[in-house]
Design an enzyme around this catalytic site. Structure first.
Site, PDB file in Angstrom:
ATOM      1  N   TYR A   1      32.342  47.532  -2.711  1.00  0.00           N
ATOM      2  CA  TYR A   1      33.367  47.162  -3.335  1.00  0.00           C
ATOM      3  C   TYR A   1      34.333  46.269  -2.309  1.00  0.00           C
ATOM      4  O   TYR A   1      34.248  46.588  -1.304  1.00  0.00           O
ATOM      5  CB  TYR A   1      34.246  48.137  -3.712  1.00  0.00           C
ATOM      6  CG  TYR A   1      35.521  47.942  -4.552  1.00  0.00           C
ATOM      7  CD1 TYR A   1      35.746  47.264  -5.708  1.00  0.00           C
ATOM      8  CD2 TYR A   1      36.883  48.224  -3.759  1.00  0.00           C
ATOM      9  CE1 TYR A   1      37.019  46.836  -6.141  1.00  0.00           C
ATOM     10  CE2 TYR A   1      38.036  47.985  -4.446  1.00  0.00           C
ATOM     11  CZ  TYR A   1      38.102  47.311  -5.589  1.00  0.00           C
ATOM     12  OH  TYR A   1      39.215  46.669  -6.191  1.00  0.00           O
TER      13      TYR A   1
ATOM     14  N   ASP B   1      32.909  44.084   5.778  1.00  0.00           N
ATOM     15  CA  ASP B   1      34.317  44.347   4.958  1.00  0.00           C
ATOM     16  C   ASP B   1      34.453  45.873   5.704  1.00  0.00           C
ATOM     17  O   ASP B   1      33.853  46.716   5.123  1.00  0.00           O
ATOM     18  CB  ASP B   1      33.980  44.396   3.502  1.00  0.00           C
ATOM     19  CG  ASP B   1      35.416  44.940   2.857  1.00  0.00           C
ATOM     20  OD1 ASP B   1      36.232  45.375   3.492  1.00  0.00           O
ATOM     21  OD2 ASP B   1      35.196  44.859   1.515  1.00  0.00           O
TER      22      ASP B   1
ATOM     23  N   LYS C   1      43.724  49.036   4.172  1.00  0.00           N
ATOM     24  CA  LYS C   1      44.033  50.435   4.426  1.00  0.00           C
ATOM     25  C   LYS C   1      44.876  50.840   5.695  1.00  0.00           C
ATOM     26  O   LYS C   1      46.064  50.690   5.794  1.00  0.00           O
ATOM     27  CB  LYS C   1      42.737  51.218   4.031  1.00  0.00           C
ATOM     28  CG  LYS C   1      42.530  50.825   2.707  1.00  0.00           C
ATOM     29  CD  LYS C   1      41.245  51.611   2.202  1.00  0.00           C
ATOM     30  CE  LYS C   1      41.217  51.324   0.694  1.00  0.00           C
ATOM     31  NZ  LYS C   1      40.076  50.452   0.134  1.00  0.00           N
TER      32      LYS C   1
END
Ligand SMILES: *Cc1c(COP(=O)(O)O)cnc(C)c1O
Length: 439
Positions: free
Chosen positions: A142, A237, A265
């Site tokens: 994702y 990522d 995050k």
């Protein structure tokens, strides 16, 4: 008194599905989502003042738990300094200098407001740098909700794509190639066919958004070497893995140097911050230095920059990572004992109980995922055992009822913070046992 059900009904009238990000709706586990009002350390309190021990941690950002005093102090100071300038300020400079000193492949960094925005911008840079159009991604990874990457492998030919969402123009995904994780043969075949057209290979080096699909080091290294051979950029990522498993992230663990890397995050300590970063020769393509346009009204906002730096400096001084891993191993191994004692008779979608399943924990650093025990490690989507979703949902609600909060989906991972000490973990295990007994 307020209650979650009533608030959810009201929310559904004014927001789609009652939420502002789909997984929060509990669609994956069923039931009514809990409306939280307050948090501190590892604890959450819902609107009816019930207390929970939090193992979701806002999906990862809270390395030091909620509102750690050292970080809260900096946030309070920031309220007195400025909320946003939309102009240059020193705080993003300090954070950028701190990160570029720590991570060799981060020569330059641009702050944005989310992981999605970071990945979207990095793809733009990669296309500009290579003059190529195609993007390679892996099924089960994702990268946020940008059009080009909301794609999974079509059920037909490898490499053909169909979108994961309505509303995505076919032209948006026509250049996105998708192959499975953990499959060198698919990788080699794809590069042979398409290698010279691929601008960038995007991968989560620690895939943690479809369960925890830990890759073999050789596989990620193969991805990196093929990207290099064919002149494609490698985009790691690390939005979820960055600063959670150490300062160099998964790239450091795997000995792989990305051309571009994305963070999010943890980087903002709970405030909305993302970043894309990498070698100067690529990052210098970004405006105003270069021709790749990317901008943001609230980018590098003082709260995120100052809180993020406070947290990362703390982590740099204290090196919490070995202890986090140890606590995670303690918690997961005890949880598995409980799951194997109380939760091995949960029926699947068809209502069938598989007679001989056991649980196991997959974990890396302070990330964990509970799943059915399998003979071989699960490294790709197609190997996730059937019935996982239903089993997880039962366990989730058993724990929730007693005040232990996991991420509300069997495909999300769990997290520990530095504040999950032995006493808290034992309390969580006791609560979990109470809940699981009732399954
Ligand atoms: C969470 C996540 C994103 C998206 O970040 P948002 O801030 O939710 O937009 C992208 N990539 C990975 C690996 C993530 O875990």
């Amino acid at each position: 008194m307020k209650n979650s059900l009533e608030l959810f009904e009201r929310s559904k009238k004014v927001s789609p599905g009652g939420v502002h990000s789909p997984v929060r709706s509990f669609a994956s586990v069923g039931g009514t989502p809990v409306f939280f009002e307050k948090a501190e350390g590892v604890k959450l309190w819902d609107v009816a003042n019930k207390e929970y021990i939090d193992f979701c941690l806002s999906f990862g950002p809270l390395l030091y738990g909620h509102r750690h005093p050292d970080i809260a102090k900096v946030v309070r100071e920031t309220t007195e300094l400025a909320w946003t300038f939309g102009a240059t300020e020193p705080y993003s400079l300090y954070l950028a200098e701190f990160i570029t000193k720590k991570i060799p492949w981060v020569e330059k960094i641009r702050f944005v407001n989310s992981g999605t925005e970071a990945v979207m911008s990095a793809l733009r840079v990669a296309r500009a740098a290579t003059g190529r159009n195609k993007i390679l991604k892996f099924d089960g990874c994702y990268h946020g909700h940008l059009d080009a990457l909301l794609v999974k492998a079509g059920s037909g030919l490898a490499g053909e794509s169909s979108s994961d969402s309505a509303g995505i123009g076919t032209e948006q995904i026509a250049n996105t190639l998708v192959i499975p994780l953990d499959d060198e043969e698919a990788l080699e075949n794809l590069f042979e066919k398409e290698g010279r057209n691929i601008a960038v290979v995007a991968i989560e080096p620690l895939p943690a958004n479809y369960g925890l699909l830990i890759q073999r080091k050789e596989f990620i290294q193969k991805v990196a070497s093929l990207a290099k051979k064919y002149g494609c950029l490698l985009l790691l990522d690390e939005v979820i893995s960055g600063f959670r498993i150490g300062f160099k992230g998964m790239a450091g663990e795997l000995d792989v140097e990305p051309d571009l890397v994305c963070y999010g995050k943890i980087l903002g300590a709970g405030f909305p911050v993302g970043a894309y970063a990498g070698k100067a020769k690529f990052m210098d393509l970004v405006a105003p230095q270069g021709p790749v346009y990317q901008a943001g009204t609230l980018s590098a906002n003082p709260f995120g920059m100052r809180a993020g730096l406070a947290m990362l400096e703390k982590a740099s001084n204290e090196n919490p990572y070995p202890k986090l891993e140890e606590s995670t191993n303690y918690f997961t191994s005890k949880m598995i004992e409980l799951l194997n004692k109380y939760a091995t008779k949960i029926p699947d979608k068809e209502g069938k109980v598989k007679s001989d399943y056991l649980w196991e924990a997959v974990s890396y650093g302070s990330l964990f995922w509970f799943k059915e025990k399998t003979e071989q490690s699960v490294r790709k989507v197609s190997n996730i055992p059937l019935g996982h979703k239903e089993r997880f949902a039962k366990v989730f609600h058993a724990l929730l009822s007693q005040g232990v909060y996991l991420a509300p989906s069997g495909y999300e991972v769990g997290f520990l913070s530095t504040e999950h000490n032995t006493q808290i973990l034992n309390e969580a295990l006791n609560r979990a046992e109470e809940g699981l007994k009732q399954i």
